[in-house]
Design an enzyme around this catalytic site. Structure first.
Site, PDB file in Angstrom:
ATOM      1  N   SER A   1      55.646  23.294 -13.071  1.00 14.49           N
ATOM      2  CA  SER A   1      55.143  22.350 -14.086  1.00 14.49           C
ATOM      3  C   SER A   1      53.953  23.026 -14.734  1.00 14.49           C
ATOM      4  O   SER A   1      53.236  23.792 -14.069  1.00 14.49           O
ATOM      5  CB  SER A   1      54.669  21.041 -13.439  1.00 14.49           C
ATOM      6  OG  SER A   1      53.882  20.304 -14.369  1.00 14.49           O
TER       7      SER A   1
ATOM      8  N   TYR B   1      49.820  15.659  -7.690  1.00 12.57           N
ATOM      9  CA  TYR B   1      51.008  16.313  -8.255  1.00 12.57           C
ATOM     10  C   TYR B   1      50.701  17.782  -8.582  1.00 12.57           C
ATOM     11  O   TYR B   1      51.441  18.680  -8.184  1.00 12.57           O
ATOM     12  CB  TYR B   1      51.427  15.562  -9.517  1.00 12.57           C
ATOM     13  CG  TYR B   1      52.610  16.123 -10.261  1.00 12.57           C
ATOM     14  CD1 TYR B   1      53.872  16.196  -9.672  1.00 12.57           C
ATOM     15  CD2 TYR B   1      52.488  16.569 -11.579  1.00 12.57           C
ATOM     16  CE1 TYR B   1      54.964  16.694 -10.369  1.00 12.57           C
ATOM     17  CE2 TYR B   1      53.574  17.054 -12.295  1.00 12.57           C
ATOM     18  CZ  TYR B   1      54.805  17.125 -11.688  1.00 12.57           C
ATOM     19  OH  TYR B   1      55.894  17.611 -12.385  1.00 12.57           O
TER      20      TYR B   1
HETATM   21  N1  LIG Z   1      59.556  15.223 -16.616  1.00 15.96           N
HETATM   22  C1  LIG Z   1      58.536  16.040 -16.828  1.00 15.96           C
HETATM   23  O1  LIG Z   1      57.730  15.805 -17.736  1.00 15.96           O
HETATM   24  C2  LIG Z   1      58.359  17.275 -15.971  1.00 15.96           C
HETATM   25  C3  LIG Z   1      57.481  18.277 -16.415  1.00 15.96           C
HETATM   26  C4  LIG Z   1      57.317  19.423 -15.642  1.00 15.96           C
HETATM   27  C5  LIG Z   1      58.010  19.580 -14.460  1.00 15.96           C
HETATM   28  N2  LIG Z   1      58.854  18.591 -14.047  1.00 15.96           N
HETATM   29  C6  LIG Z   1      59.545  18.794 -12.769  1.00 15.96           C
HETATM   30  O2  LIG Z   1      60.937  18.678 -12.950  1.00 15.96           O
HETATM   31  C7  LIG Z   1      61.549  18.339 -11.701  1.00 15.96           C
HETATM   32  C8  LIG Z   1      62.583  17.258 -11.947  1.00 15.96           C
HETATM   33  O3  LIG Z   1      61.926  16.090 -12.382  1.00 15.96           O
HETATM   34  P1  LIG Z   1      62.496  15.122 -13.526  1.00 15.96           P
HETATM   35  O4  LIG Z   1      61.446  15.011 -14.535  1.00 15.96           O
HETATM   36  O5  LIG Z   1      63.856  15.533 -13.918  1.00 15.96           O
HETATM   37  O6  LIG Z   1      62.475  13.736 -12.707  1.00 15.96           O
HETATM   38  P2  LIG Z   1      63.637  12.740 -12.283  1.00 15.96           P
HETATM   39  O7  LIG Z   1      62.923  11.672 -11.537  1.00 15.96           O
HETATM   40  O8  LIG Z   1      64.460  12.354 -13.454  1.00 15.96           O
HETATM   41  O9  LIG Z   1      64.536  13.587 -11.280  1.00 15.96           O
HETATM   42  C9  LIG Z   1      64.095  13.969 -10.000  1.00 15.96           C
HETATM   43  C10 LIG Z   1      65.266  13.889  -9.032  1.00 15.96           C
HETATM   44  O10 LIG Z   1      64.796  14.350  -7.743  1.00 15.96           O
HETATM   45  C11 LIG Z   1      65.346  13.503  -6.754  1.00 15.96           C
HETATM   46  N3  LIG Z   1      64.532  13.532  -5.534  1.00 15.96           N
HETATM   47  C12 LIG Z   1      63.307  12.972  -5.345  1.00 15.96           C
HETATM   48  N4  LIG Z   1      62.904  13.152  -4.087  1.00 15.96           N
HETATM   49  C13 LIG Z   1      63.888  13.848  -3.458  1.00 15.96           C
HETATM   50  C14 LIG Z   1      64.051  14.326  -2.133  1.00 15.96           C
HETATM   51  N5  LIG Z   1      63.123  14.126  -1.192  1.00 15.96           N
HETATM   52  N6  LIG Z   1      65.176  15.011  -1.833  1.00 15.96           N
HETATM   53  C15 LIG Z   1      66.134  15.204  -2.773  1.00 15.96           C
HETATM   54  N7  LIG Z   1      66.040  14.755  -4.035  1.00 15.96           N
HETATM   55  C16 LIG Z   1      64.930  14.087  -4.375  1.00 15.96           C
HETATM   56  C17 LIG Z   1      65.351  12.123  -7.400  1.00 15.96           C
HETATM   57  O11 LIG Z   1      66.228  11.218  -6.730  1.00 15.96           O
HETATM   58  C18 LIG Z   1      65.782  12.463  -8.823  1.00 15.96           C
HETATM   59  O12 LIG Z   1      67.184  12.414  -8.958  1.00 15.96           O
HETATM   60  C19 LIG Z   1      60.395  17.939 -10.766  1.00 15.96           C
HETATM   61  O13 LIG Z   1      60.106  18.988  -9.875  1.00 15.96           O
HETATM   62  C20 LIG Z   1      59.240  17.738 -11.730  1.00 15.96           C
HETATM   63  O14 LIG Z   1      57.999  17.959 -11.114  1.00 15.96           O
HETATM   64  C21 LIG Z   1      59.054  17.455 -14.780  1.00 15.96           C
END
Ligand SMILES: NC(=O)c1ccc[n+]([C@@H]2O[C@H](COP(=O)([O-])OP(=O)(O)OC[C@H]3O[C@@H](n4cnc5c(N)ncnc54)[C@H](O)[C@@H]3O)[C@@H](O)[C@H]2O)c1
Length: 264
Positions: free
Chosen positions: A149, A162
């Site tokens: 991130s 985070y």
């Molecule tokens: N959305 C943003 O703005 C953003 C920005 C930078 C980085 N990210 C990173 O992207 C990645 C995905 O996030 P997203 O934004 O798609 O969120 P999201 O909530 O849409 O998806 C995350 C998924 O991870 C699963 N998950 C959570 N805990 C878990 C566990 N213990 N074991 C297995 N699966 C688990 C959830 O059920 C969900 O399906 C994360 O690592 C997040 O930090 C997101």
């Protein structure tokens, strides 16, 4: 080709024959990664803790679902070995599962910080160790891609629970590249900006935009290009990283350009 004859379906096929695990693939960025990698010809195993959403995604995208909590090291090992047995090995891990916790660092319950580290740092370590065991056994290298991130380099106020494990995960990526490069294992990561997903919902976007006197579009497009970056943009970037054989220990920032998040 005579007129009226149909063109064959266009498949990039760059990952044809490759087996890929995507963690946290039942939603948001992970789901897009599964879609984009499948379209590039890979056989994709999707892992998530949310079983109903996992089943739905698997049916929609033709991927193999494995219910798994990435914070449970024993379960991660079992599932990774099952994927390798079911799908004929493992070539690429996209370590993506994560969630965002908030709280002022001087006040927040220690348990909240520990819980976030379990998912946003140790969850990656669990997945990577399980992958390295398989890569080593196969003897043909492998690729690990981390969803980090831009918080890892540009912390947000009250986002310590985070951002701090994300900064540690950036260090983890470098350590894997350093310790396992000679085995042909590459480790790279993406620093994404604001992406509309289950982690950053429409309601959160409206609240944050309001707090800054912006429209939701202005908030989401608050970068040098002035455009919103989407989950599919991040998935495309992962696909490129997966295919760049000589890129190692690299972080690709995908946020439309923000000087405060750019690496120096
Ligand atoms: N959305 C943003 O703005 C953003 C920005 C930078 C980085 N990210 C990173 O992207 C990645 C995905 O996030 P997203 O934004 O798609 O969120 P999201 O909530 O849409 O998806 C995350 C998924 O991870 C699963 N998950 C959570 N805990 C878990 C566990 N213990 N074991 C297995 N699966 C688990 C959830 O059920 C969900 O399906 C994360 O690592 C997040 O930090 C997101």
């Amino acid at each position: 080709m005579t007129s009226g004859e149909e063109l064959p379906e266009q498949r990039p096929g760059g990952l044809l024959g490759k087996v890929v695990i995507v963690t946290g693939a039942a939603s948001g960025i992970g789901r897009e990664v599964a879609r984009v990698f499948s379209r590039a010809g890979a056989a994709v195993a999707i892992l998530d803790i949310n079983e109903p959403a996992l089943a739905e995604t698997a049916a929609e995208q033709g991927c193999r679902p494995y219910c798994c909590d990435v914070t449970d090291a024993a379960s991660v090992t079992t599932v990774f070995e099952a994927v390798a047995a079911d799908m004929g090995g493992l070539d690429i891990l996209v370590s993506n599962a994560g969630s965002a916790q908030q709280g002022a660092i001087g006040d927040l319950p220690m348990e909240d910080l520990r819980r976030s580290f379990e998912l946003n740092f140790f969850g990656h370590q669990n997945a990577c160790q399980a992958a390295v065991r398989i890569f080593r056994r196969q003897g043909r290298g492998g690729s690990i891609l981390f969803n980090i991130s831009n918080q890892s380099v540009n912390p947000g106020k009250d986002f310590g629970p985070y951002g701090i494990p994300k900064a540690a995960t950036l260090a983890l990526m470098k350590q894997y590249a350093l310790d396992h490069g000679r085995e042909g294992i590459r480790a790279n990561g993406i620093n994404a900006g604001r992406i509309r997903t289950g982690l950053m919902t429409g309601q959160m976007i409206v609240e944050r935009a309001n707090a800054r006197g912006m429209t939701p579009h202005e908030y989401m497009a608050g970068n040098l290009l002035g455009v919103e970056v989407t989950a599919s943009d991040i998935a495309d970037a992962f696909l490129h990283l997966a295919q760049m054989d000589k890129v190692n220990a690299a972080v690709l920032t995908v946020d439309g350009g923000v000087i405060a998040t750019s690496l120096r």
